[in-house]
Motif scaffolding. Structure first.
Motif, PDB file in Angstrom:
ATOM      1  N   ILE A 106       0.859  -1.182   0.000  1.00 16.39           N
ATOM      2  CA  ILE A 106       0.000   0.000   0.000  1.00 16.39           C
ATOM      3  C   ILE A 106       0.899   1.237   0.000  1.00 16.39           C
ATOM      4  O   ILE A 106       1.819   1.341   0.817  1.00 16.39           O
ATOM      5  N   LYS A 107       0.648   2.193  -0.890  1.00 14.16           N
ATOM      6  CA  LYS A 107       1.455   3.408  -0.955  1.00 14.16           C
ATOM      7  C   LYS A 107       0.589   4.606  -1.305  1.00 14.16           C
ATOM      8  O   LYS A 107      -0.499   4.459  -1.863  1.00 14.16           O
ATOM      9  N   LEU A 108       1.119   5.814  -0.954  1.00 14.07           N
ATOM     10  CA  LEU A 108       0.436   7.081  -1.193  1.00 14.07           C
ATOM     11  C   LEU A 108       1.398   7.978  -1.967  1.00 14.07           C
ATOM     12  O   LEU A 108       2.553   8.135  -1.576  1.00 14.07           O
ATOM     13  N   ILE A 109       0.905   8.560  -3.077  1.00 15.20           N
ATOM     14  CA  ILE A 109       1.765   9.329  -3.974  1.00 15.20           C
ATOM     15  C   ILE A 109       1.204  10.746  -4.102  1.00 15.20           C
ATOM     16  O   ILE A 109       0.001  10.936  -4.267  1.00 15.20           O
ATOM     17  N   SER A 110       2.121  11.770  -4.006  1.00 14.13           N
ATOM     18  CA  SER A 110       1.754  13.160  -4.266  1.00 14.13           C
ATOM     19  C   SER A 110       2.159  13.487  -5.694  1.00 14.13           C
ATOM     20  O   SER A 110       3.338  13.460  -6.043  1.00 14.13           O
ATOM     21  N   LEU A 111       1.150  13.778  -6.529  1.00 14.63           N
ATOM     22  CA  LEU A 111       1.443  13.994  -7.943  1.00 14.63           C
ATOM     23  C   LEU A 111       2.123  15.330  -8.204  1.00 14.63           C
ATOM     24  O   LEU A 111       2.847  15.482  -9.184  1.00 14.63           O
ATOM     25  N   TYR A 112       1.904  16.338  -7.319  1.00 16.97           N
ATOM     26  CA  TYR A 112       2.466  17.668  -7.556  1.00 16.97           C
ATOM     27  C   TYR A 112       3.435  18.101  -6.451  1.00 16.97           C
ATOM     28  O   TYR A 112       3.791  19.264  -6.360  1.00 16.97           O
ATOM     29  N   SER A 113       3.794  17.154  -5.632  1.00 11.53           N
ATOM     30  CA  SER A 113       4.857  17.369  -4.619  1.00 11.53           C
ATOM     31  C   SER A 113       4.558  18.533  -3.677  1.00 11.53           C
ATOM     32  O   SER A 113       5.463  19.239  -3.235  1.00 11.53           O
TER      33      SER A 113
END
Length: 746
Positions: A106-113
């Motif tokens: 399971i992971k969480l990603i910030s597309l625009y940092s």
């Protein structure tokens, strides 16, 4: 922290009733061969409806299913504590086969940092309950949102499951919009240090900047005196902006009463201090205070006889016009206040200290050697000039001459006119002074106090002789100069590197003074000699000790001369020495308080004499009380008034005789009063009897009766009665003895 977004999986068809037998057979086979299946079925679970990759070893179709993960992500984040996002994952099974394992990532990603999140989380070898019942596997995974930057971002949550016997991993994902609002920065603690100063004072303006979003200020300034001044991090490291970082600027301001405020921005929002607006009062700046200046010092006359009046003067100037707190003359170590000239006759007495005011003091001086200096303060800054030698105070006639110009080592072009100026000092009124200028090359070149001449090329030793026939005085001075086609500096500095003492000197007869020369010994020096008034007294040495006697009183010329192997002079140094007769005074440093007051028996009498020796020598003091010398010495007297004649009732006199090593002495008188208290004795049932203490309490009772006529009469009557009683008693005793004799014979 936000709404849950649910994902639903595909619906898998249920088995029909006619397959119940097959289910039973298959289930039995699986229970038998499950250990083997755990090893052999490594290629995943076959798709639904397909045959087992181990050719039926599992007994049928694998019915494990995974539902869409449910992800919960906050739609907005308020900046505060525990900023977190939660991802919820759910896996279900119908329970037909309970013995299986799966891995999930399971992971969480910030597309625009706009935020930074912690790394993905992995759960390996997850094994639900072993029963054959339907079940649900759930997991809430929490991600910390770190390094939040205000703005809009998109977060993508992913869950990836890899289960045994499946042909491929299953992945589910969801995205959501994240809006991070900006938190305005704050300014606190704005101040300036110091609050008061002058135009040269460094003023430090400081304030604390804090931004919960940890954004450094895009601008931070102090607004003061009509200007804007940027601030910078005080400690050079902006590592605590989130909790409060100090910013400061050090500047100078023009004179005036100022006020200030701070402004700052994080690039989005702006803030100020004071928060309510307006300014902070201060700092108050004045024009820089410059130190006062003393100049044009003078003592007049420069020399004189013992007990003459000497006038010391100096000019005080202060750029801001500050009135001095004090202008002092220090004479032989004694500080003497001076007073300003008044009357407004010139700018030196008009009360305006910005263009100079003259301060003076007049003193009667005894014979001796003096040195003096001046000092002053405007209450904040201090200035001193000196120390200067003089004045020359002596009964012996003194004459000192000086060549004022040209200076030592002067260089001149051939055929140029050279001006020679001179002066002289004396403690006598010299009206017949004559002057004689001469050169070792040209001979006599003039006979006036100041002359102008043209000299031939060469290195000249210019001598000045001043005479007074009336007083029988003569004084000399000399200077070395060079005249050439080109200006060439004389070689004196090459040979004579230095000398001591600097300048003219005075000495009291009986004392000594040492003159010394520092030579460059690498140079070729043939001979050297010392002379006093032109008479050679020593050769081949670089120092001379002069011990003047009574016969040497007056002016002396001491000279040191260097010669080369040809007898030509290489360089010289000359001193004017004044030998003064030894009559140093005893100086009073304060007022004499003659009346020392009243004392009782047992008190201590203390007297401190306000006297000193101008040369710091020890003084001899003899003390007397009522004319009798007592065993005390020094300028301080501690004497107990307990017994002795100095403790009697009445007035007493004290005398101190002070003498210095020169034989000069002064006498100072004091007096005090003794009070002897009355002793009161009150007998019982009788009137009080006052008994006065006697001068001598050791004489006894008869000494007291001696001076009392009544007591003597009573004493005489008592003595007569006593004698009569004794005689009568003897008579009575003898009479019975005589009368008993005849009776015994009968």
């Amino acid at each position: 922290m936000g709404d849950e977004i649910l994902f639903s999986g595909e619906n898998i068809p249920r088995f029909t009733r006619k397959n119940l037998g097959l289910i039973a057979v298959t289930l039995g086979s699986l229970l038998i061969i499950s250990p083997i299946a755990a090893i052999t079925l490594m290629d995943g679970i076959p798709p639904r409806g397909s045959t087992d990759v181990c050719n039926g070893c599992h007994g049928g179709v694998y019915d494990l299913v995974i539902e869409d993960p449910t992800l919960t992500i906050p739609s907005t984040i308020e900046v505060g504590e525990n900023d977190q996002a939660t991802v919820s994952v759910r896996i279900t099974s119908d329970g037909t086969n309970s013995y299986w394992e799966f891995d999930i990532i399971i992971k969480l990603i910030s597309l625009y940092s706009k935020v930074s999140v912690s790394s993905q989380q992995v759960f390996n070898n997850q094994r639900p309950s072993g029963s054959s019942q339907p079940y649900t596997w759930t997991k809430d995974v929490v991600f910390d949102l770190n390094g939040i930057t205000p703005g809009t971002d998109t977060l993508r949550a992913e869950a990836r499951m890899d289960a045994d016997h499946f042909s491929a991993p299953t992945t589910r994902s969801v995205t959501d919009t994240l809006t991070v609002p900006n938190t305005p920065p704050t300014l606190t603690g704005g101040a300036v240090d110091p609050l008061f100063g002058n135009t040269e004072t460094d003023l430090t303006f400081s304030v604390t900047y804090m931004d919960p979003d940890v954004q450094a200020p895009s601008s931070i300034d102090v607004h003061v005196a009509g200007g804007t001044y940027p601030l910078s991090v005080t400690d050079g490291n902006a590592d605590s902006i989130g909790t409060g970082e100090g910013y400061s600027a050090t500047i100078k301001l023009p004179a005036g009463e100022h006020s200030f405020h701070f402004e700052a921005s994080d690039g989005i929002d702006q803030t100020s201090f004071p928060v309510s607006g307006g300014d902070i009062e201060g700092p108050n700046i004045i024009i820089k205070n410059t130190p006062p200046v003393l100049s044009d010092q003078e003592v007049s006359p420069a020399s004189g006889n013992c007990n003459d009046t000497f006038r010391f003067s100096v000019t005080y100037t202060d750029e801001e016009g500050d009135v001095p707190q004090a202008v002092n003359l220090t004479l032989n170590g004694t500080i003497i206040p001076m007073t300003a000239l008044t009357g407004g006759m010139t700018h030196l007495s008009d009360g305006d200290h910005s263009n100079g005011e003259r301060y003076v003091i007049e003193l009667f001086l005894e014979c001796g050697v003096y040195h003096y200096s001046f000092n002053t303060t405007d209450g904040e800054l201090y200035h001193q000039i000196g120390s200067f030698s003089g004045p020359f105070v002596s009964e012996v006639p003194i004459l000192i001459s000086r060549i004022l110009e040209p200076g030592v080592g002067g260089a001149f072009l051939f055929n140029s006119t050279i001006r020679f100026n001179s002066s002289f000092d004396s403690n006598q009124d010299i009206t017949d002074a004559t002057f004689k200028w001469s050169s070792n090359i040209s001979g006599t070149i003039g006979g006036e106090q100041n002359i102008e001449v043209i000299l031939p090329p060469g290195r000249h030793r210019i001598s000045l002789e001043v005479n007074s026939i009336e007083w029988g005085l003569v004084s000399f001075d000399h200077v070395n100069i060079t005249v050439d086609e080109e200006v060439v500096m004389p070689p004196d500095p090459v040979f004579i590197l230095g000398h001591s003492p600097e300048g003219n000197r005075s000495v009291v007869e009986g004392d000594t003074i040492t003159f010394s020369i520092n030579l460059d010994m690498d140079q070729m020096i043939h001979t050297m000699e010392w002379t006093i008034n032109g008479v050679v007294i020593d050769e081949g040495t670089t120092s001379l000790t002069f011990e003047p006697t009574y016969l040497d009183q007056g002016s002396k010329i001491i000279e040191f001369v260097l010669f080369d192997e040809n007898g030509d002079e290489l360089g010289s140094v000359m001193w004017n020495v004044t030998v003064i007769d030894r009559k140093a005074p005893i100086l009073l440093t304060g007022d004499i308080i003659e009346d020392r007051g009243e004392f009782e028996k047992g008190d201590m009498l203390f007297i401190l004499l306000p006297v000193t020796d101008p040369e710091g020598r020890e003084l001899t003091v003899t003390w007397h009380i009522d004319g009798d010398e007592i065993s005390a010495s020094g300028i301080e007297l501690y004497w107990e008034l307990k017994a002795g004649p100095w403790s009697k009732d009445g007035n007493h006199s004290v005398n101190a005789t002070i003498e210095n090593p020169d034989g000069n002495s002064i006498s100072i008188d004091f007096f005090y009063r003794m009070l002897v208290e009355e002793e009161i004795i009150i007998p019982q049932d009788e009137d009080p009897i006052i008994i006065y203490p006697e001068e001598d309490t050791d004489k006894g009772l008869f000494a007291s009766i001696k001076d009392d006529a009544g007591a003597r009469a009573i004493l005489a009557l008592g003595t007569i009665a006593l004698v009569f009683g004794v005689i009568w008693s003897v008579f009575v005793l003898i009479r019975p003895i005589k009368s008993r004799g005849p009776k015994m014979e009968e």
